[in-house]
Design a protein around this motif. Sequence first.
Motif, short mmCIF file in Angstrom:
data_model
loop_
_atom_site.label_atom_id
_atom_site.label_comp_id
_atom_site.label_asym_id
_atom_site.label_seq_id
_atom_site.Cartn_x
_atom_site.Cartn_y
_atom_site.Cartn_z
N GLY A 102 -10.74 2.67 10.49
CA GLY A 102 -9.99 3.40 9.48
C GLY A 102 -9.42 2.41 8.49
N TYR B 203 -6.73 4.05 -1.69
CA TYR B 203 -7.74 4.80 -0.97
C TYR B 203 -7.52 4.78 0.54
N ILE B 204 -8.09 5.79 1.15
CA ILE B 204 -8.28 5.77 2.60
C ILE B 204 -9.78 5.82 2.85
N CYS C 193 0.82 -1.21 0.00
CA CYS C 193 0.00 0.00 0.00
C CYS C 193 0.86 1.26 0.00
N ALA D 78 0.95 4.17 -2.76
CA ALA D 78 0.63 5.54 -2.35
C ALA D 78 1.69 6.52 -2.84
N ASN E 193 -14.88 5.58 1.01
CA ASN E 193 -13.47 5.52 0.64
C ASN E 193 -13.14 6.74 -0.22
N PHE F 296 -7.00 1.69 4.87
CA PHE F 296 -6.03 2.13 3.86
C PHE F 296 -5.79 0.94 2.94
N ARG G 79 -6.71 -2.46 8.04
CA ARG G 79 -7.78 -1.84 8.84
C ARG G 79 -7.41 -1.78 10.31
N LEU H 166 -7.15 8.20 -3.67
CA LEU H 166 -6.00 9.11 -3.66
C LEU H 166 -5.33 9.22 -5.03
N ASP I 62 -6.50 -4.40 1.83
CA ASP I 62 -6.55 -3.22 2.68
C ASP I 62 -6.16 -3.55 4.11
N THR J 253 -5.93 -0.74 -1.49
CA THR J 253 -5.80 -0.58 -2.94
C THR J 253 -6.63 -1.63 -3.67
#
Lengths: 131, 220
Positions: B161, B117-118, B13, B17, B101, B163, B180, B104, B178, B165
């Motif tokens: 939360g 994404y976040i 990730c 990013a 989501n 984060f 979490r 980004l 992702d 892909t």
Amino acid sequence: MCNTSKAWNAQCIFYTVSSKSADSLITVDSIDVKGLSISAFLYDTALAKKSVALPLDISSDTSRYVFGSHSTFDTLTIAHQTEPFYISKACGYGYKQTLLSVSSTKHLIQSVVVKSTSIEKDAKENIKIYY
Amino acid sequence: MQKRILRYTISFCLLLAFSVQAQTDTTKRKGLVRLNIDLLSPVYGYFSDAPAKRMGGEAMLEISKNDTLFYVLEGGFHKMDYTRDLFQTTSSGLFLRAGVNRNLMKYYDKKDKDIVYIGARVSTCTYQLGYPVFNNDSTYFGKGASNVVPSANYMAFWVEGVFGTRIEVVKNLFLGADLRGALMVYHTNQSAYKTLFVPGFGNPLNGASLWVNYSVGYKF
């Protein structure tokens, strides 16, 4: 691997009723103690005992024991509360136990008194047993 | 195994990013509806070590008007059997998550559908906690005697939360990963019999949980 104790014993100290002014500790010269209806002895003709430690039945609200000395027997009944508490994944649950009442037949034992209701790791005295 | 999965996911990730920043957005994006299926939960039981055995399934629906902001609805079923010498416990139930989501990515190629994404979720579950056998190890009054504790139903609420892909591997088919982190907000089990696994959340004893999801998705 779990090395944590999960339940502790009720500590019983022996006294004599001969003294009116103060409790007097005594030593019982020979004693047998076992659970009622259980064949295994907790103390089998144990000599010169000043106290005994009694495990409480965590599956029941009462634990009953037979106290014997010189072929005279008494039945001691302890009513208690058992509440589980989580220790860890490895150990599972332990048991917090609280004494509610104690009673006895009066053949050799004269009376019994709850001194401290909480059964804890370092409890020194939970029940006074008067001979 | 879990630590390795976590490490690879975080590295992956982060790599994506950082690669996002070099790109510029020159395309107008279309909306989408994508359905994702969790890859890990159905097979987790085969790889998880005793005494904990997990199984379940999870589906995730994403809806976006512009490929930037995604509305997400996730739901599933988890079950965990935990068996040790002295006690057994089972948690099983349904969970539901809702959230968004934020993509980004800045695209230079109209065909590029990958996202990094976040996101955030509010989540809830209802589950049954069962202790079919609760053995005691009293050495005097009978080793192996058991207390039967009735099953009970509980609820939990938490926030997450996210984060992650999703990468398009063939046309309209995506693989996703992702990371979490979740914080328990409210849990109705205040009894002495602790829950070791909340469906959709994990172990609640510390009030927080961290895990990774792997999924395969199809864009309609």
